[in-house]
Design a protein around this motif. Structure first.
Motif, mmCIF file in Angstrom:
data_model
loop_
_atom_site.group_PDB
_atom_site.id
_atom_site.type_symbol
_atom_site.label_atom_id
_atom_site.label_comp_id
_atom_site.label_asym_id
_atom_site.label_seq_id
_atom_site.Cartn_x
_atom_site.Cartn_y
_atom_site.Cartn_z
ATOM 1 N N GLU A 37 0.904 -1.236 0.085
ATOM 2 C CA GLU A 37 0.091 0.061 -0.055
ATOM 3 C C GLU A 37 0.885 1.369 0.082
ATOM 4 O OE1 GLU A 37 -3.557 2.087 2.706
ATOM 5 O OE2 GLU A 37 -2.613 -0.007 3.316
ATOM 6 N N GLY A 76 -13.257 1.781 -1.761
ATOM 7 C CA GLY A 76 -13.117 0.588 -1.441
ATOM 8 C C GLY A 76 -12.737 0.298 0.151
ATOM 9 N N TRP A 80 -15.003 -3.074 1.271
ATOM 10 C CA TRP A 80 -14.043 -4.101 1.760
ATOM 11 C C TRP A 80 -14.657 -4.414 2.862
ATOM 12 C CZ3 TRP A 80 -14.024 -6.185 -2.598
ATOM 13 C CH2 TRP A 80 -13.402 -5.516 -3.891
ATOM 14 N N PHE A 93 -9.393 -9.730 2.125
ATOM 15 C CA PHE A 93 -8.216 -9.318 1.615
ATOM 16 C C PHE A 93 -7.598 -9.963 0.330
ATOM 17 C CE2 PHE A 93 -6.619 -11.861 5.557
ATOM 18 C CZ PHE A 93 -6.100 -12.836 4.653
ATOM 19 N N THR A 96 -9.131 -7.816 -2.452
ATOM 20 C CA THR A 96 -8.372 -6.511 -2.605
ATOM 21 C C THR A 96 -6.900 -6.895 -3.245
ATOM 22 O OG1 THR A 96 -7.582 -6.670 0.075
ATOM 23 C CG2 THR A 96 -9.617 -5.570 -0.552
ATOM 24 N N THR A 100 -5.653 -4.993 -6.592
ATOM 25 C CA THR A 100 -4.527 -4.278 -6.397
ATOM 26 C C THR A 100 -3.347 -4.671 -7.528
ATOM 27 O OG1 THR A 100 -5.100 -3.343 -4.360
ATOM 28 C CG2 THR A 100 -2.872 -2.844 -5.058
ATOM 29 N N GLY A 126 -8.730 -1.252 -4.703
ATOM 30 C CA GLY A 126 -7.973 -2.438 -3.737
ATOM 31 C C GLY A 126 -7.239 -1.912 -2.473
ATOM 32 N N GLY A 129 -8.924 -1.762 0.884
ATOM 33 C CA GLY A 129 -8.900 -2.844 1.733
ATOM 34 C C GLY A 129 -7.800 -2.897 2.813
ATOM 35 N N THR A 188 2.380 -6.917 -3.739
ATOM 36 C CA THR A 188 0.872 -7.215 -3.672
ATOM 37 C C THR A 188 0.878 -8.563 -4.180
ATOM 38 O OG1 THR A 188 0.047 -5.052 -4.041
ATOM 39 C CG2 THR A 188 -1.511 -6.534 -4.081
#
Length: 496
Positions: A37, A76, A80, A93, A96, A100, A126, A129, A188
């Motif tokens: 993230e 999101g 989520w 998750f 998400t 992502t 995404g 989340g 990710t």
């Protein structure tokens, strides 16, 4: 009577098995999500100017590349949270991470501007989340060390910003922005690779009445941590409430495990109906005060954090002449990469402050003290200061706001019951995204318009209001057990 009459709660089980190898794996997995993230957010500083130069975009179109990510996160974070509260943390998750990773990688091959901002909006969707992973990890930690380990978890964000700044420094000059987008999507992707090894939250399973599945996971934790579960039967919060509300004259031992199980199933079906309107639950009389105050704090935190990051560069050239701010875009890109890389390290002292105070002094005191101290650091900037003093004051303010951001992400999941925990944190995070979107438009816009005093006073007001709201939170969560159900209306506003 032996173990037949003994019972233990989920929190007692987690305290007994302790924090060990099992939670270390979870920390690494959830931490990878936080790194991902941070990298996706950090790359916005580099990709926007590069795409503007490559495609000849207007400044407004360049700003949309950032804005659509925040817009996606806004949706999101809300979506989520509801998904994971109704269908489980793992499913939340997983979806998400797929969104992502897929949209992030495909962004590198975007043939035109419309395609690029569409994919970046999906990346933001995404990234919204993120609170799901943090809530999932939190639900495995013993309450006595929850604050400390959540601060350790927060360090992964800083590692992500440093990693992205390093990656951009080496990749952008030689390979360009497309390679940066592709490489930044790799963390990710790792979440998807190791997904099969992740367990569902036993707290979520208990809430759904799936006690046997929760017990299997608790046994795995105990085995890997080389400890043992408490003797007796795992009792859900609903069962405890049933026992407490039964007639005091009755012998509690008459309530057999079978009776408790059927009562638990009735309660979990009621809770399922409640989660269908989980957002309304956040605004119920029992949670309304905490929810509204939390929204203000999240808004103020995001507004202040992103504002201080931007002010670090905006005020650098402010002192000679206001219009010189525009010349920064002509500076060497290597210098920009180096500056971002160095300033990223400013967050480590903030994390250390949070770690030192969050459990010893409590969540509320830690946050409020840091908010008010941040106001103190910013106040001299109402007037123009020498460059060295400006840098030092902004550095101190960045430490404080990093500490408050860290603590609020610990406090937020703790004030909500399991039934609406990720929804509550997700909605609060969405409100924070609004602060992140407004900050460059309002506060930094004032700096560009030669209104430094007005900009700093705006930050002062937002940060001070956030500190006051922290003091008004109805209860402290340090050392408290997490609750599964919304407290009854006639009782206190505090979870029990």
């Amino acid at each position: 009577m032996g173990e037949q009459g003994q019972t233990y709660t989920l929190d007692e089980a987690l305290e007994t098995v302790g924090f060990g190898k099992f939670q270390i794996f979870l920390l690494g997995y959830a931490g990878m999500g936080l790194i991902a993230e941070a990298m996706e957010m950090m790359l916005l500083s580099f990709v926007g100017p590069a795409v503007q130069s490559a495609w000849g975009l207007s400044p407004r179109k360049e700003s949309y590349i950032t804005s659509v990510v925040f817009a996606g996160m806004l949706v999101g974070a809300y979506t989520w949270g509801i998904v994971s509260d109704k269908h489980g943390r793992r499913k939340g998750f997983l979806i998400t991470a797929m969104v992502t990773a897929g949209a992030g990688f495909l962004s590198a091959f975007a043939p035109n501007y419309i395609c690029l901002i569409s994919l970046r909006c999906l990346v933001g969707l995404g990234l919204g989340g993120g609170p799901v992973l943090s809530s999932w990890f939190l639900e495995f930690i013993p309450s006595s060390t929850r604050g400390t380990w959540m601060v350790v978890f927060s360090t992964f964000w800083t590692l992500g910003t440093i990693l992205e700044a390093s990656l951009a420094w080496f990749v952008m000059p030689s390979l360009g922005w497309r390679w940066l987008l592709a490489l930044s999507s790799l963390p990710t992707s790792l979440l998807l690779v190791f997904y099969v090894l992740t367990p569902e939250s036993p707290r979520y399973l208990c809430l759904q009445g799936r006690r046997d599945e929760a017990l299997v996971i608790l046994k795995k934790i105990a085995k890997l941590n080389q400890t043992k579960l408490p003797p007796g039967i795992l009792v859900l919060d609903q069962q405890i409430e049933l026992q407490e509300t039964s007639s005091e004259a009755e012998d509690k031992h008459l309530l057999t495990p079978k009776t408790m199980e059927s009562a638990s199933n009735d309660e979990s079906s009621k809770m399922e109906k409640k989660t269908e309107s989980s957002v309304l639950t956040l605004l119920s009389p029992e949670l309304l005060r905490s929810t509204l105050l939390l929204w203000v704090v999240f808004f103020g935190n995001a507004f202040s954090y992103y504002g201080l990051v931007l002010l670090t560069t905006e005020l650098h050239s402010e002192h000679s002449t206001c219009k010189q701010t525009q010349l920064k875009s002509n500076d060497s890109q290597d210098v920009n990469y180096r500056d971002v890389f160095i300033t990223s390290f400013a967050e480590f002292p903030g994390l250390l402050v949070a770690a030192a105070t969050v459990d010893r002094m409590g969540r509320k005191f830690s946050m409020s003290a840091m908010f008010f101290l941040c106001c103190t650091f910013l106040l001299p900037l109402v007037f123009n200061q020498p460059q060295g003093i400006t840098t030092g004051l902004l550095f101190g303010a960045r430490i404080c706001i990093t500490a408050t951001f860290t603590v609020v992400y610990i406090y937020a999941p703790e004030i909500y019951p399991t039934a609406v925990r990720t929804t509550g944190v997700g909605v609060a995070s969405s409100v924070g995204r609004i602060g992140g979107m407004l900050c460059p438009l309002v506060a930094v816009g004032l700096i560009h318009g030669c209104h430094q005093t007005s900009a700093i006073l705006l930050f002062e007001a937002v940060i001070f209001l956030s500190g006051v709201c922290v003091l008004l939170f109805p209860f402290e969560t340090s050392g408290r057990e997490l609750t599964d159900c919304v407290p009854p209306e006639k009782g206190s506003t505090q979870p029990t």
